[in-house]
Design a protein around this motif. Structure first.
Motif, PDB file in Angstrom:
ATOM      1  N   PRO A   1       8.556   2.477  -9.358  1.00  0.00           N
ATOM      2  CA  PRO A   1       9.295   2.774  -8.309  1.00  0.00           C
ATOM      3  C   PRO A   1       9.792   4.077  -7.947  1.00  0.00           C
ATOM      4  O   PRO A   1      10.212   4.512  -6.849  1.00  0.00           O
ATOM      5  CB  PRO A   1      10.330   1.549  -8.407  1.00  0.00           C
TER       6      PRO A   1
ATOM      7  N   TRP B   1       9.684   3.099   2.885  1.00  0.00           N
ATOM      8  CA  TRP B   1       9.293   2.430   1.746  1.00  0.00           C
ATOM      9  C   TRP B   1       8.445   1.041   2.085  1.00  0.00           C
ATOM     10  O   TRP B   1       7.492   0.919   1.411  1.00  0.00           O
ATOM     11  CB  TRP B   1      10.439   1.955   0.999  1.00  0.00           C
TER      12      TRP B   1
ATOM     13  N   PRO C   1      12.130  -1.402  -4.503  1.00  0.00           N
ATOM     14  CA  PRO C   1      12.640  -0.096  -4.638  1.00  0.00           C
ATOM     15  C   PRO C   1      13.715   0.098  -5.909  1.00  0.00           C
ATOM     16  O   PRO C   1      14.092  -0.978  -6.192  1.00  0.00           O
ATOM     17  CB  PRO C   1      13.275  -0.282  -3.482  1.00  0.00           C
TER      18      PRO C   1
ATOM     19  N   ARG D   1       7.144   6.575  -6.674  1.00  0.00           N
ATOM     20  CA  ARG D   1       6.781   6.399  -5.420  1.00  0.00           C
ATOM     21  C   ARG D   1       8.036   6.730  -4.666  1.00  0.00           C
ATOM     22  O   ARG D   1       7.658   7.310  -3.546  1.00  0.00           O
ATOM     23  CB  ARG D   1       6.553   4.593  -5.281  1.00  0.00           C
ATOM     24  N   THR D   2       9.033   6.467  -4.853  1.00  0.00           N
ATOM     25  CA  THR D   2      10.261   7.094  -3.960  1.00  0.00           C
ATOM     26  C   THR D   2      10.391   8.455  -3.825  1.00  0.00           C
ATOM     27  O   THR D   2      10.401   8.782  -2.654  1.00  0.00           O
ATOM     28  CB  THR D   2      11.591   6.726  -4.806  1.00  0.00           C
TER      29      THR D   2
ATOM     30  N   SER E   1       4.506  -1.948  -1.143  1.00  0.00           N
ATOM     31  CA  SER E   1       6.047  -2.160  -1.064  1.00  0.00           C
ATOM     32  C   SER E   1       6.487  -3.681  -1.485  1.00  0.00           C
ATOM     33  O   SER E   1       7.599  -4.242  -1.797  1.00  0.00           O
ATOM     34  CB  SER E   1       6.321  -1.956   0.403  1.00  0.00           C
TER      35      SER E   1
END
Length: 205
Positions: free
Chosen positions: A178, A192, A203, A181-182, A198
């Motif tokens: 997470p 997101w 998140p 990816r953020t 997702s």
């Protein structure tokens, strides 16, 4: 018996090459790069040992070509699966998610791939036909997402994704998916909720 047409021979060569690439993916994923030989790959592909050297100058070249082919196929599939009205940013999110998912699902393969690029005693990054097809696909996705100069921005996307793979797989210091990816989504201004991960990747707090 009349000789085979050139197009038939070309198709046979293409299929033989693809069998070798797929056998490399399977064997490295199962055993690791150092535990297999070119003979093992040829045997798994049902090909003569000499055919491997005919198509690929080295085992390292074969590995990078195989991984680039895998990434190209998976990314192309992810983009084709997008809804017809998918926006450009969603396509870029799908591309990023696809690479992150591949690295997460096949850690042995991708550690071997990165090692083959970064090892000081190798020739580094192989710009093979598979890598060039992947580059064109990534550039096209950047263009569709609104990037003004996709050819210039492609090396940055490639570098960010390589760094993300290293971050995910660095033994003993792995970063959570997470968080990585953020940061990638933030770099390109992506929400997101876009992409394909997702729903399965919460998140970060």
């Amino acid at each position: 018996m009349s000789p085979r047409r050139a197009s038939v021979n070309e198709e046979m060569r293409r299929r033989s090459r693809e069998r070798l690439l797929q056998a490399t993916i399977d064997l490295v994923s199962e055993r690791g790069y150092d535990e297999i030989t070119l003979g093992d790959i040829a045997e798994r592909a049902g090909a003569a040992r000499g055919l491997v050297s005919y198509y690929f100058p080295s085992k390292r070249h074969l590995l990078q070509s195989a991984v680039h082919r895998l990434m190209n196929m998976e990314v192309a599939g992810a983009l084709e699966a997008a809804p017809p009205d998918a926006c450009g940013p969603d396509l870029l999110a799908r591309l990023i998610d696809c690479i992150l998912a591949l690295a997460t699902d096949r850690p042995t393969l991708f550690r071997s791939h990165m090692a083959s690029i970064l090892a000081p005693d190798t020739a580094g990054f192989v710009q093979c036909p598979e890598q060039q097809r992947l580059a064109r696909l990534m550039e096209d996705t950047l263009a569709r997402s609104g990037v003004q100069d996709p050819e210039k921005d492609y090396p940055m996307l490639r570098a960010l994704l390589m760094g993300a793979v290293v971050g995910l797989l660095l033994p003993g210091a792995e970063m959570p998916l997470p968080r990585i990816r953020t940061e990638l989504f933030r770099w390109y201004g992506l929400d997101w909720e876009l992409g394909v991960l997702s729903a399965t990747v919460p998140p970060p707090a």
